[in-house]
Motif scaffolding. Structure first.
Motif, short mmCIF file in Angstrom:
data_model
loop_
_atom_site.label_atom_id
_atom_site.label_comp_id
_atom_site.label_asym_id
_atom_site.label_seq_id
_atom_site.Cartn_x
_atom_site.Cartn_y
_atom_site.Cartn_z
N VAL A 1 0.85 -1.19 0.00
CA VAL A 1 0.00 0.00 0.00
C VAL A 1 0.88 1.24 0.00
CG1 VAL A 1 -1.68 1.34 1.32
CG2 VAL A 1 -1.91 -1.14 1.18
N GLN A 2 0.58 2.16 -0.88
CA GLN A 2 1.29 3.44 -0.91
C GLN A 2 0.29 4.56 -0.66
OE1 GLN A 2 1.75 1.26 -3.84
NE2 GLN A 2 3.26 0.32 -2.50
N LEU A 3 0.69 5.48 0.20
CA LEU A 3 -0.15 6.61 0.57
C LEU A 3 0.66 7.88 0.38
CD1 LEU A 3 -1.57 5.17 3.91
CD2 LEU A 3 -2.68 5.14 1.68
N VAL A 4 0.13 8.82 -0.40
CA VAL A 4 0.86 10.06 -0.67
C VAL A 4 -0.04 11.24 -0.37
CG1 VAL A 4 2.09 11.43 -2.37
CG2 VAL A 4 2.23 8.92 -2.46
N GLU A 5 0.33 12.00 0.68
CA GLU A 5 -0.45 13.18 1.08
C GLU A 5 -0.03 14.41 0.28
OE1 GLU A 5 0.57 11.06 5.10
OE2 GLU A 5 1.58 11.56 3.22
N SER A 6 -0.97 15.34 0.17
CA SER A 6 -0.69 16.65 -0.41
C SER A 6 -1.71 17.63 0.14
CB SER A 6 -0.77 16.60 -1.94
OG SER A 6 -2.06 16.21 -2.36
N GLY A 7 -1.44 18.92 -0.08
CA GLY A 7 -2.39 19.95 0.29
C GLY A 7 -2.06 20.75 1.52
N GLY A 8 -0.99 20.40 2.22
CA GLY A 8 -0.62 21.19 3.38
C GLY A 8 -0.09 22.55 2.98
N GLY A 9 0.10 23.41 4.00
CA GLY A 9 0.63 24.74 3.73
C GLY A 9 0.41 25.66 4.90
N LEU A 10 0.62 26.94 4.63
CA LEU A 10 0.45 27.98 5.63
C LEU A 10 -0.88 28.69 5.39
CD1 LEU A 10 1.59 29.85 7.88
CD2 LEU A 10 2.67 31.19 6.05
N VAL A 11 -1.65 28.84 6.47
CA VAL A 11 -2.95 29.50 6.37
C VAL A 11 -3.18 30.32 7.63
CG1 VAL A 11 -4.19 27.51 7.37
CG2 VAL A 11 -5.39 29.10 5.85
N GLN A 12 -3.93 31.38 7.51
CA GLN A 12 -4.26 32.20 8.68
C GLN A 12 -5.38 31.55 9.48
OE1 GLN A 12 -5.12 36.17 7.20
NE2 GLN A 12 -3.03 36.81 7.64
N ALA A 13 -5.42 31.86 10.74
CA ALA A 13 -6.50 31.36 11.60
C ALA A 13 -7.85 31.75 10.99
CB ALA A 13 -6.36 31.92 13.00
#
Length: 126
Positions: A1-13
């Protein structure tokens, strides 16, 4: 099984992000998949999990009403929609998966998941 995350980053509250986890290597209909997070100096904790075949979900109390876990079976992709983000949501977010018999409930413990992605960093500024 391979799992690849994406979509993280810096965001304001108060802002939003959507994390994705592309899964491959299995048919996931009898799997549980989850999102965990680990902040600096803290243990890895469950955020949300979903039973792939039925769509049953669980959430950690602090994210209920703000985060939504979902999956797209046609794309073999897991999502985590995060709204109303708070600085305390800052962490590395991990996608996890494990076979789950229908007779067992969704797991909340790290040890209940066999496969892990590499993680994606979410930083929420105040």
């Amino acid at each position: 099984v391979q799992l690849v995350e994406s979509g993280g980053g810096l965001v304001q509250a108060g802002g939003s992000l959507r994390l994705s986890c592309a899964a491959s290597g299995r048919t996931f209909s009898n799997y549980a998949m989850g999102w965990f997070r680990q902040a600096p100096g803290k243990e890895r904790e469950i955020v949300a999990a979903i039973r792939w075949g039925t769509g049953t979900t669980i959430y950690e109390d602090s994210v209920k009403g703000r985060f939504t876990i979902s999956r797209d079976s046609t794309k073999n992709t897991l999502y985590l929609q995060m709204n109303s983000l708070k600085p305390e949501d800052t962490a590395v977010y991990y996608c996890a998966a494990s076979p789950l018999p229908i007779t067992r409930p969704l797991g909340r413990m790290r040890s209940e998941y066999d496969f892990w992605g590499q993680g994606t960093l979410v930083t929420v500024s105040s």
